[in-house]
Structure formats: C-alpha cells, structure tokens
Design a protein around this motif. Sequence first.
Motif, PDB file in Angstrom:
ATOM      1  N   VAL A 170      25.884 -31.057  61.809  1.00 56.99           N
ATOM      2  CA  VAL A 170      25.682 -32.410  61.279  1.00 56.99           C
ATOM      3  C   VAL A 170      27.049 -33.051  61.075  1.00 56.99           C
ATOM      4  N   SER A 171      27.292 -34.148  61.786  1.00 58.15           N
ATOM      5  CA  SER A 171      28.553 -34.872  61.669  1.00 58.15           C
ATOM      6  C   SER A 171      28.264 -36.355  61.619  1.00 58.15           C
ATOM      7  N   ASN A 172      29.328 -37.162  61.643  1.00 54.74           N
ATOM      8  CA  ASN A 172      29.151 -38.616  61.615  1.00 54.74           C
ATOM      9  C   ASN A 172      28.516 -39.139  62.895  1.00 54.74           C
ATOM     10  N   TYR A 173      28.565 -38.339  63.956  1.00 53.23           N
ATOM     11  CA  TYR A 173      28.112 -38.830  65.259  1.00 53.23           C
ATOM     12  C   TYR A 173      26.872 -38.123  65.789  1.00 53.23           C
ATOM     13  N   SER A 174      26.533 -36.990  65.221  1.00 57.68           N
ATOM     14  CA  SER A 174      25.372 -36.273  65.737  1.00 57.68           C
ATOM     15  C   SER A 174      24.725 -35.415  64.656  1.00 57.68           C
ATOM     16  N   SER A 175      23.452 -35.132  64.848  1.00 59.30           N
ATOM     17  CA  SER A 175      22.717 -34.231  63.962  1.00 59.30           C
ATOM     18  C   SER A 175      21.846 -33.338  64.835  1.00 59.30           C
ATOM     19  N   ASN A 176      22.264 -32.096  64.961  1.00 57.53           N
ATOM     20  CA  ASN A 176      21.554 -31.154  65.822  1.00 57.53           C
ATOM     21  C   ASN A 176      21.303 -29.845  65.086  1.00 57.53           C
ATOM     22  N   LEU A 177      20.259 -29.168  65.514  1.00 54.50           N
ATOM     23  CA  LEU A 177      19.961 -27.824  65.049  1.00 54.50           C
ATOM     24  C   LEU A 177      19.943 -26.891  66.249  1.00 54.50           C
ATOM     25  N   VAL A 178      20.299 -25.641  66.019  1.00 57.17           N
ATOM     26  CA  VAL A 178      20.163 -24.622  67.064  1.00 57.17           C
ATOM     27  C   VAL A 178      19.114 -23.623  66.590  1.00 57.17           C
TER      28      VAL A 178
ATOM     29  N   VAL B  91      18.379 -28.696  69.287  1.00 61.56           N
ATOM     30  CA  VAL B  91      17.380 -29.701  68.929  1.00 61.56           C
ATOM     31  C   VAL B  91      18.081 -30.928  68.356  1.00 61.56           C
ATOM     32  N   GLN B  92      17.809 -32.090  68.946  1.00 57.65           N
ATOM     33  CA  GLN B  92      18.289 -33.335  68.366  1.00 57.65           C
ATOM     34  C   GLN B  92      17.276 -33.773  67.313  1.00 57.65           C
ATOM     35  N   VAL B  93      17.704 -33.839  66.055  1.00 56.34           N
ATOM     36  CA  VAL B  93      16.775 -34.208  64.989  1.00 56.34           C
ATOM     37  C   VAL B  93      16.624 -35.721  64.931  1.00 56.34           C
ATOM     38  N   ILE B  94      15.553 -36.180  64.330  1.00 55.43           N
ATOM     39  CA  ILE B  94      15.221 -37.599  64.378  1.00 55.43           C
ATOM     40  C   ILE B  94      16.196 -38.474  63.590  1.00 55.43           C
ATOM     41  N   VAL B  95      17.004 -37.883  62.695  1.00 55.93           N
ATOM     42  CA  VAL B  95      17.973 -38.695  61.952  1.00 55.93           C
ATOM     43  C   VAL B  95      19.285 -38.849  62.707  1.00 55.93           C
ATOM     44  N   ASP B  96      19.389 -38.227  63.878  1.00 57.19           N
ATOM     45  CA  ASP B  96      20.571 -38.403  64.719  1.00 57.19           C
ATOM     46  C   ASP B  96      20.680 -39.878  65.114  1.00 57.19           C
ATOM     47  N   ALA B  97      21.914 -40.393  65.135  1.00 63.26           N
ATOM     48  CA  ALA B  97      22.117 -41.812  65.430  1.00 63.26           C
ATOM     49  C   ALA B  97      21.643 -42.187  66.827  1.00 63.26           C
ATOM     50  N   ALA B  98      21.571 -41.210  67.737  1.00 62.77           N
ATOM     51  CA  ALA B  98      21.123 -41.488  69.102  1.00 62.77           C
ATOM     52  C   ALA B  98      19.624 -41.294  69.287  1.00 62.77           C
ATOM     53  N   SER B  99      18.938 -40.883  68.214  1.00 61.57           N
ATOM     54  CA  SER B  99      17.503 -40.609  68.315  1.00 61.57           C
ATOM     55  C   SER B  99      16.683 -41.885  68.168  1.00 61.57           C
ATOM     56  N   THR B 100      15.656 -42.003  68.991  1.00 55.47           N
ATOM     57  CA  THR B 100      14.707 -43.126  68.921  1.00 55.47           C
ATOM     58  C   THR B 100      13.295 -42.579  69.037  1.00 55.47           C
ATOM     59  N   VAL B 101      12.428 -42.977  68.103  1.00 52.59           N
ATOM     60  CA  VAL B 101      11.050 -42.492  68.100  1.00 52.59           C
ATOM     61  C   VAL B 101      10.102 -43.681  67.986  1.00 52.59           C
ATOM     62  N   SER B 102       9.121 -43.726  68.869  1.00 52.51           N
ATOM     63  CA  SER B 102       8.084 -44.744  68.780  1.00 52.51           C
ATOM     64  C   SER B 102       7.061 -44.312  67.729  1.00 52.51           C
ATOM     65  N   CYS B 103       6.747 -45.219  66.814  1.00 53.31           N
ATOM     66  CA  CYS B 103       5.944 -44.837  65.655  1.00 53.31           C
ATOM     67  C   CYS B 103       4.809 -45.819  65.387  1.00 53.31           C
ATOM     68  N   ASN B 104       3.884 -45.355  64.547  1.00 52.03           N
ATOM     69  CA  ASN B 104       2.838 -46.205  63.971  1.00 52.03           C
ATOM     70  C   ASN B 104       2.893 -46.092  62.454  1.00 52.03           C
ATOM     71  N   ILE B 105       2.624 -47.195  61.785  1.00 54.28           N
ATOM     72  CA  ILE B 105       2.476 -47.175  60.335  1.00 54.28           C
ATOM     73  C   ILE B 105       1.006 -46.946  60.026  1.00 54.28           C
ATOM     74  N   SER B 106       0.746 -46.247  58.933  1.00 56.18           N
ATOM     75  CA  SER B 106      -0.638 -45.874  58.626  1.00 56.18           C
ATOM     76  C   SER B 106      -1.548 -47.078  58.424  1.00 56.18           C
ATOM     77  N   THR B 107      -0.973 -48.233  58.066  1.00 59.46           N
ATOM     78  CA  THR B 107      -1.797 -49.420  57.823  1.00 59.46           C
ATOM     79  C   THR B 107      -1.970 -50.289  59.061  1.00 59.46           C
ATOM     80  N   THR B 108      -1.313 -49.920  60.159  1.00 64.25           N
ATOM     81  CA  THR B 108      -1.451 -50.699  61.388  1.00 64.25           C
ATOM     82  C   THR B 108      -1.274 -49.789  62.590  1.00 64.25           C
TER      83      THR B 108
END
Length: 239
Positions: free
Chosen positions: A95-103, A138-155
């Motif tokens: 985990v650094s300023n530029y990436s967040s990965n797990l092995v 593994v690139q975790v979802i909080v990585d600055a380069a990560s993008t995830v398409s999502c739905n909110i529970s109310t829509t």
Amino acid sequence: MYNWINAINSIVTPVQRVFTDIRNKIQGNTAYFTNIENLQIENEELRSRNSQLETELRELESIKADNVTLQEYMNLTQKYADYNTIPAYVINKDVSNYSSNLVINVGKKDGVEQNMTVIADKGLVGHVISVTENSAKVQVIVDAASTVSCNISTTEESIICKGTLENHEILRASYIPTGAELIQGDNVYTSGIGGIYRKGILIGTIEEIITTSNVTDRYAIIKPAVDFSTVDSVLVINN
C-alpha cells in the motif's frame, strides 16, 4: 600436679575452640556452596521448563491461528456457496500513495487467472492483475487505478466507484444519474457491468454525499465494507 594439668588445659582448650570454629566454618561453607550448586541446578531446570512451556504456547497459538483461518474459510465458502471459489490468504500487502495491492498464496497451479474476482467475508476485495505459479497479485478496489461499476440499493442505475490518491480508505462514487436519489447509509453493490465483477457483491456504504452547483457533478464518499489493513482470508471466484 593439679596445677600442671590446669596449665595444659588452659593452653589446649583455646586451641580446640579454634579448630572447632574452623571446622564449623568449613562445614558451613561446604553447605553454602552445596546450596548454591543446588540452586543453580534448580535454576537450569526451571529455565528448561520455561523454554518448553514457551514452545508449547507458540505451538498452541499457531494451532489456534490455523483454526481461526479454517473457520474463516468455512464461513466464507458457506456465505458464497453459489460461487465456485478458491480459498487463499494474504501473504503480502503493498500500500503506497500510488497503488494498493495484495499478494495471495494461490496461483496458476491452483487455477487462478487474471481478472478473477477476489472477495472477503465482508464483501469485495478486488481482482487479480497478475499470476505466478504459486501466487497472485490483487488490485484492491481502493487503488487509485481501480474502477468498479456499481448499483446503489435504492436504484438500479449504474454509477462508478473509484479509488483516490488522497485516501486509501474510501471510494469516490461519480457519474451519478441526476434522477438517482442517494441516501446516506445505502449499500453499494457491483452491477455486473464491465466483465470482471459478478453482480450483487457488496462494495460498501454511502458515507457522505457531496453536492455542487451542477447536479451532474455531485459525488458520494463510499466506505468499503472490507478493512484492507486487516483482511487475511479471501476467496478467488473461479470464473
């Protein structure tokens, strides 16, 4: 004659007392050194026993840790019984300023491939970005380069969640439809759009809604369901 005997006694008696005192001191010293030797032996025995107890304690802690890990795997596999999964545990965190990965400790030999989804007990972790024979990154979802398409529970309308450079503990949700009603505390799930993440995996909850003068520019702060600083046991969804 009597006086002569008394004279001899007056000389001999003090000498006897001196020898008696010397003998007593010698005997006392011998007992003292014997006690010291016995104490040293007892001390070594106690040290040896203490070392043995420490070893047994470490072994017990290791067994307890293994049991906890196994229990976590069981809970995970039961929770995600609908998925075909590969259990794994985290062996390194980057985990650094530029990436967040797990092995993780599984790789090609275990059937792991790039772009496979990784989940934990609380929800989505990220996806596999590289694989070796025995491990995967593994690139975790909080990585600055990560993008995830999502739905909110109310829509059911899709939004985009991205990691930020400023804070590795949150996600920023943007591209929010103007008609979508956001409520603080709402859950955010994967939408299934994009080809990596299955639909319906919990990402986190809406922590704050930021409005601007232009409604199309509003965004939300998402608190991830998974604590990436403590996550140890994960599952790789086998596509």
